[in-house]
Scaffold this active site. Structure first.
Site, PDB file in Angstrom:
ATOM      1  N   HIS A  53       0.841  -1.198   0.000  1.00  0.00           N
ATOM      2  CA  HIS A  53       0.000   0.000   0.000  1.00  0.00           C
ATOM      3  C   HIS A  53       0.879   1.252   0.000  1.00  0.00           C
ATOM      4  CE1 HIS A  53      -3.702  -2.219   0.400  1.00  0.00           C
ATOM      5  NE2 HIS A  53      -3.230  -2.876   1.432  1.00  0.00           N
ATOM      6  N   ARG A  78       7.317  -5.689   3.349  1.00  0.00           N
ATOM      7  CA  ARG A  78       6.094  -6.350   2.882  1.00  0.00           C
ATOM      8  C   ARG A  78       6.087  -6.243   1.359  1.00  0.00           C
ATOM      9  NH1 ARG A  78      -0.089  -5.389   4.761  1.00  0.00           N
ATOM     10  NH2 ARG A  78       0.187  -3.288   3.963  1.00  0.00           N
ATOM     11  N   ASP A  92      17.627  -9.780  -1.165  1.00  0.00           N
ATOM     12  CA  ASP A  92      18.899  -9.386  -1.775  1.00  0.00           C
ATOM     13  C   ASP A  92      19.274  -7.949  -1.401  1.00  0.00           C
ATOM     14  OD1 ASP A  92      19.361 -11.826  -2.936  1.00  0.00           O
ATOM     15  OD2 ASP A  92      19.174 -11.155  -5.018  1.00  0.00           O
ATOM     16  N   GLU A 158      -5.415 -12.984   6.299  1.00  0.00           N
ATOM     17  CA  GLU A 158      -6.282 -11.802   6.234  1.00  0.00           C
ATOM     18  C   GLU A 158      -7.488 -12.050   5.332  1.00  0.00           C
ATOM     19  OE1 GLU A 158      -4.081  -8.388   4.822  1.00  0.00           O
ATOM     20  OE2 GLU A 158      -3.026  -9.513   3.278  1.00  0.00           O
ATOM     21  N   ASP A 184      -8.154  -6.231   6.005  1.00  0.00           N
ATOM     22  CA  ASP A 184      -8.594  -7.171   4.967  1.00  0.00           C
ATOM     23  C   ASP A 184      -9.411  -8.310   5.561  1.00  0.00           C
ATOM     24  OD1 ASP A 184      -7.748  -6.248   2.376  1.00  0.00           O
ATOM     25  OD2 ASP A 184      -5.696  -6.467   3.087  1.00  0.00           O
TER      26      ASP A 184
HETATM   27  C1  3PY Z   1      -4.589  -5.311   6.899  1.00  0.00           C
HETATM   28  O1  3PY Z   1      -5.075  -4.793   7.917  1.00  0.00           O
HETATM   29  O2  3PY Z   1      -5.251  -5.795   5.996  1.00  0.00           O
HETATM   30  C2  3PY Z   1      -3.153  -5.348   6.766  1.00  0.00           C
HETATM   31  O3  3PY Z   1      -2.646  -5.930   5.846  1.00  0.00           O
HETATM   32  C3  3PY Z   1      -2.366  -4.620   7.804  1.00  0.00           C
HETATM   33  O4  3PY Z   1      -1.098  -4.886   7.761  1.00  0.00           O
HETATM   34 MG    MG Z   2      -3.999  -6.375   4.289  1.00  0.00          MG
END
Ligand code: 3PY
Ligand code: MG
Length: 262
Positions: A53, A78, A92, A158, A184
């Site tokens: 994001h 991430r 890397d 998630e 999510d």
């Molecule tokens: C979410 O809340 O969906 C996330 O991925 C937070 O890291």
């Molecule tokens: Mg998420």
């Protein structure tokens, strides 16, 4: 050259987790390396440099990794999808670990671990000239051993599909932990952002309990320190508390409110 003298920061997080301690971090979606460095000096254990994001390009990510190292935090990246190429690139660059979003099955979790680990645990492409390998200052075999031992692999739980497949995901060998994405997850439960909904709270508590029982480390994104303490009490050890904008926006809003009061 001793590889540990060049990368002492990575071990702290994994060691603390292995000792049953909690580690605290923050998400970085905006900003610049200087802001990463700034929060590191406050004493956080890790930063999650977010490429899901955010608009960070690769060079920005690498410089944020450097900034995390300077200020004593483990740099975790991430990646924006479960892609071997993205996982390879993050490690890397010198990331101490990866968080992979939207992993819903054991097969997907296994792919992530395989991408993150060199042979014999995985099939990560090997090169001794990368920043991760300290550009060749350390022997390649030392780097391979070091990285396989120390790099952290967290897959995000998630989605209700992942919750339904949790037992199998938790059984994946080489996977360090799961990382709950509350936003999510709440969306996939049909209750976007209802973090106080009893059913949502029950599911999150259940995921944490099952993760701990399976011997995996459980991470979660927390909106604030109250939530972080609650999840810590439930057994979550890898706490990402807020983000850069979540610190900055309230402070600016407060400043504007205060000045407008005259
Ligand atoms: C979410 O809340 O969906 C996330 O991925 C937070 O890291
Ligand atoms: Mg998420």
């Amino acid at each position: 050259m001793d590889i540990y003298s060049l990368m002492p920061y990575k071990n702290k997080v994994k060691e603390k987790l292995a000792a049953g301690q909690t580690v605290n971090g923050i998400f970085y979606c905006n900003g610049r390396p200087a802001y990463v460095e700034m929060v590191g000096y406050a004493g956080l254990d890790f930063v999650i440099i977010d490429t899901e994001h955010s608009s960070h390009d690769a060079e920005m990510v690498e410089n944020m990794i450097r900034a995390a190292e300077v200020s004593g935090m483990a740099p975790i990246v991430r990646v924006y999808e479960n892609s071997p190429a993205l996982i390879l690139r993050a490690l890397d660059m010198g990331a101490g670990g990866v968080v992979i979003p939207q992993v819903n099955t054991a097969h997907e979790a296994r792919l992530a671990v395989t991408a993150a680990k060199f042979s014999p645990q995985g099939t990560r492409g090997v090169a001794g000239i990368t920043r991760g390998a300290r550009y060749g200052y350390v022997p390649l075999t030392d780097y391979v051993t070091y990285s396989n031992k120390n790099s952290l692999v967290f897959v995000q739980v998630e989605d209700v599909i992942a919750v339904n497949n949790l037992e199998e995901i938790l059984a994946v060998d080489g996977l360090d932990g799961i990382f709950i994405g509350p936003t999510d997850l709440s969306q996939s439960m049909g209750m976007t952002g209802q973090f106080d909904n009893p059913e949502y709270c029950r599911i999150v508590a259940d995921i944490i309990t099952r993760g701990v029982k399976a011997g995996k480390w459980v991470g979660i994104f927390c909106l604030d320190t109250t939530q972080a303490k609650h999840y810590r009490n439930l057994g979550a050890q890898f706490l990402a508390i807020g983000s850069d904008s979540m610190l900055f926006v309230p402070a600016v809003r407060n400043l504007v409110d205060e000045i407008k009061k005259g």
